[in-house]
Design a protein around this motif. Sequence first.
Motif, mmCIF file in Angstrom:
data_model
loop_
_atom_site.group_PDB
_atom_site.id
_atom_site.type_symbol
_atom_site.label_atom_id
_atom_site.label_comp_id
_atom_site.label_asym_id
_atom_site.label_seq_id
_atom_site.Cartn_x
_atom_site.Cartn_y
_atom_site.Cartn_z
ATOM 1 N N TYR A 1 0.848 -1.191 0.000
ATOM 2 C CA TYR A 1 0.000 0.000 0.000
ATOM 3 C C TYR A 1 0.884 1.241 0.000
ATOM 4 N N TYR A 2 0.267 2.390 -0.350
ATOM 5 C CA TYR A 2 1.051 3.612 -0.464
ATOM 6 C C TYR A 2 1.559 4.084 0.889
ATOM 7 N N SER B 1 3.570 6.700 3.743
ATOM 8 C CA SER B 1 3.412 8.081 4.184
ATOM 9 C C SER B 1 4.760 8.665 4.580
ATOM 10 N N TYR C 1 6.564 8.459 8.084
ATOM 11 C CA TYR C 1 7.384 7.353 8.561
ATOM 12 C C TYR C 1 8.831 7.416 8.079
ATOM 13 N N ARG D 1 -4.802 3.669 -9.938
ATOM 14 C CA ARG D 1 -4.275 3.900 -8.593
ATOM 15 C C ARG D 1 -3.210 4.987 -8.592
ATOM 16 N N LYS D 2 -2.571 5.192 -9.739
ATOM 17 C CA LYS D 2 -1.566 6.256 -9.784
ATOM 18 C C LYS D 2 -2.219 7.637 -9.798
ATOM 19 N N ARG E 1 -2.993 8.168 -6.257
ATOM 20 C CA ARG E 1 -1.779 8.564 -5.535
ATOM 21 C C ARG E 1 -1.474 10.046 -5.762
ATOM 22 N N ARG F 1 -2.485 16.363 0.256
ATOM 23 C CA ARG F 1 -1.584 16.496 1.395
ATOM 24 C C ARG F 1 -0.826 17.826 1.339
ATOM 25 N N TRP G 1 -6.997 0.972 -2.582
ATOM 26 C CA TRP G 1 -5.822 1.850 -2.546
ATOM 27 C C TRP G 1 -6.082 3.089 -1.704
ATOM 28 N N SER H 1 -6.228 2.017 2.116
ATOM 29 C CA SER H 1 -4.969 1.591 2.740
ATOM 30 C C SER H 1 -3.891 2.673 2.687
ATOM 31 N N HIS H 2 -4.139 3.735 1.917
ATOM 32 C CA HIS H 2 -3.087 4.743 1.722
ATOM 33 C C HIS H 2 -2.682 5.373 3.055
ATOM 34 N N MET H 3 -1.386 5.336 3.340
ATOM 35 C CA MET H 3 -0.917 5.784 4.655
ATOM 36 C C MET H 3 -0.942 7.302 4.811
ATOM 37 N N GLU H 4 -1.124 8.029 3.720
ATOM 38 C CA GLU H 4 -1.178 9.491 3.852
ATOM 39 C C GLU H 4 -2.613 10.003 3.919
ATOM 40 N N GLU I 1 -4.269 0.118 9.481
ATOM 41 C CA GLU I 1 -2.812 0.212 9.568
ATOM 42 C C GLU I 1 -2.358 1.559 10.137
ATOM 43 N N ASN I 2 -2.977 2.652 9.704
ATOM 44 C CA ASN I 2 -2.617 3.941 10.314
ATOM 45 C C ASN I 2 -3.794 4.551 11.077
#
Lengths: 324, 282
Positions: free
Chosen positions: A314-315, A317, A320, B48-49, B52, B59, B222, B225-228, B250-251
Motif C-alpha cells: 500500500y502507499y 506516508s 514514517y 491507482r496512480k 496517488r 496532502r 488503494w 490503505s493509503h498511509m497518507e 494500519e494507520n
Amino acid sequence: MSQLRTSKSDLARDFGISDDRSLSLFLKTLPGVDQVGAEARAVELGTRSIKKESKAWAIDMAISMVDLTTLEGADTEGKVRSLCNKAHRPDPTDPSVPHVGAVCVYNDMVKIARSHLDSIGANEIPVAAVATAFPSGRASREVKLRDTRDAIEAGASEIDMVIDRGAFLSGHYKSVFDEIVAIKKECGEKAHLKVILETGELVTYDNVRRASYLAMIAGADFIKTSTGKVTPAATPPVVLIMLQAVRDFFDRTGIRIGVKPAGGIRTSKDAIKQLVLVNEIAGPEWLSPAYFRIGASALLNDLLMQRFKMRDGYYASSNYVSIE
Amino acid sequence: MSQERIDVKKTYKLFINGAFPRSESGRSYPIFRKASKVLLAQPAQASRKDLRDAVRAAREARSKWQSATSYNRSQILYRIAEMMEGRRSQFVEEIMAQTSATKSVAEKEVSESIDLWVWYAGWCDKIGQISGANNPINGPFYNFTSPEPVGVVGVFAEPDFPLLGLVRAMAPALVGGNTVVVLASEKRPLSAITLSEVIATSDVPAGVINILTGLRSELTPWLASHMEVDGLDISGEKSRSAEIRTLATENLKRIADFNTSISPNRILALMDQKTIWHPIGL
C-alpha cells in the motif's frame, strides 16, 4: 578500441594539448550537440516503463548511489551527525536497505562527519567535501588549493570542486584546465576528484560537452552537473551529453570517468530515469556507485517510501521517514 | 451550400490539484443514459496512480486550507454555491440524463445541493464554538479543547443522487479544514465533474478538493490503505464497509459512517479534539 592506459599523466599530450591555443582548438572542434535530438532522446528514454522486479533493483541501486548532501548555511553538527546515521542505515527498521554512496558536506563539517561515521561502524562510507570556494568558485587559486588540502586533512576522500565558469565562458580554457590539474595534484592518491561544471551557467549544450572533455583530460575522476544552487540543474539532456562524453572518452583512452548529476532529482521516478540514461547511453558498466552518483537530499526519502510501498503493498506516508 | 453543424462533445476528465487531467492510464469507461443502452459519455477511469497523485495534492494543500481563517473558508464554500447557481440548467440536464428524475425532481436536487453548501459554509466559523470548551480543572491553568482537522480525508460519494450525494459527503469534511480526495458515483459521475469545474472557479485553493471518476472496486482498496490518508467518510459506500475498515486500520484512519445525511456531527466526525494547557497569569 585503442590500447588501454592506466596512467592519466600523459592524457593532455595524447589529446595533442600543450598550450592555450591547442586546448581551444581541440574543444572548439569537438562535434556540436544536436540540441533537438538530445532533448528528444532524453524524453524518449524517460518514458521507459520499468516493471516491478527491475524497479525494486533500481531503487536499491539508486539508494547506494546517493551522495547524501547537506549544503546549507544553517548546517549544524547535530544535523550532520543525523545525516550520517541516515547514510549508514537509511531505514533503521530494515537492515536490507543498502547504505548510500557518500555523505557530502561543507569543509568545516568533514571532520564531524568522518568521526561520526567511523564511530557508528560506517567506515566504508566516504565523506565528500565541496571545496574550492563552493558554490561560486570566486577565490584565488591559493585559497582554493588551501581549501582542498584542508578538506583532505579533515578526512574527506572525495573532493567536489567547481570550475571557474567566468573564465570558461570568456574562453580562458587553459586557466580552467590548469586549475583542475592543480587541484587534482593536491588530491593526489588520497581523494577522488569530482569536477562540477555547473551546467545551468554554461548556456549551451556545446559548452557542456566542451567542459566535460576539459575536465576529463585535466584529470577529473567524476564530472558533476551542478552545485545544486543554480537552476536548471541536472536536466536529462545535460546528463545524456555528459554520459556520451564519458563513454566516448573511455573508448578513446580506456579510462572510465564517473558522472554525478546533482540538483533537482527529488523523486524515485527522476532517479530511475537517470539510471535508464546511464544504461542506454554509457552502458551497464557505469551502473555502479563507483561510476555514477546522484547528489540529493530529499530523494532518499522518496526512494524509501517507494520501497515501503513495494514491501507492504500500500502507499506509504512521509510520516514514517525522517525529516532533515 | 450549408453544412450541418457537429456538436462539440465534452471530455469528462479528472480533477486533481486544480487541473483537469485525463487518467494517466489513458482509460475511460462508458456511462449510459437512464439505465438504457444509449451511450451518454466516456468519463476518465482513474488508476491507482491517479489516486496517488490526488492524495499527494491533497496532502500538500493541507497547509493552505488549514491556515485560512474559518471565516475565509466559509466565504469560499459560499462562493461554490454562488457559482453553482449560474450553472443550474447544466446540472439539471445532467441529473436527468443520468437518472430517471423528472425535471422538477432534478431541479429540487440542484437547489438542495446549493443550499447545502450555504448551510455548511455557515458552520465553518461556528463549529469550534459549539464543540470547543474551556474545561474546569483543579489548578492554576486554563484548559482548552478545540476541534482540529484530521488532515486528508477520502470521501465516497453516495451513488444514488449524482449531485446531492456528492455535496453531502464532501462538504462536512471541508468545513473542518480537511482536504479531500473524492470518489464520484461510479455509474453517475458526470455531475461530479461539472461540480469540479465550478470548484475550479470558486477560489478553492488547488489540491483542497480532488475528484476521481472510475471503478470503486479498483480504487477503494488503494484509498482505504493509503498511509497518507487520515480519515474516510464511507457513508456513501455501505457495501464495502468491512473491507474498508480492515484496510484503514494500519494507520488508524478516522472513519465517518452516517445514515443521517445532514448534521454538524458529520463535521466533527472528521476532526480531532485537541486539548491545550496554559498557565493562568502569564
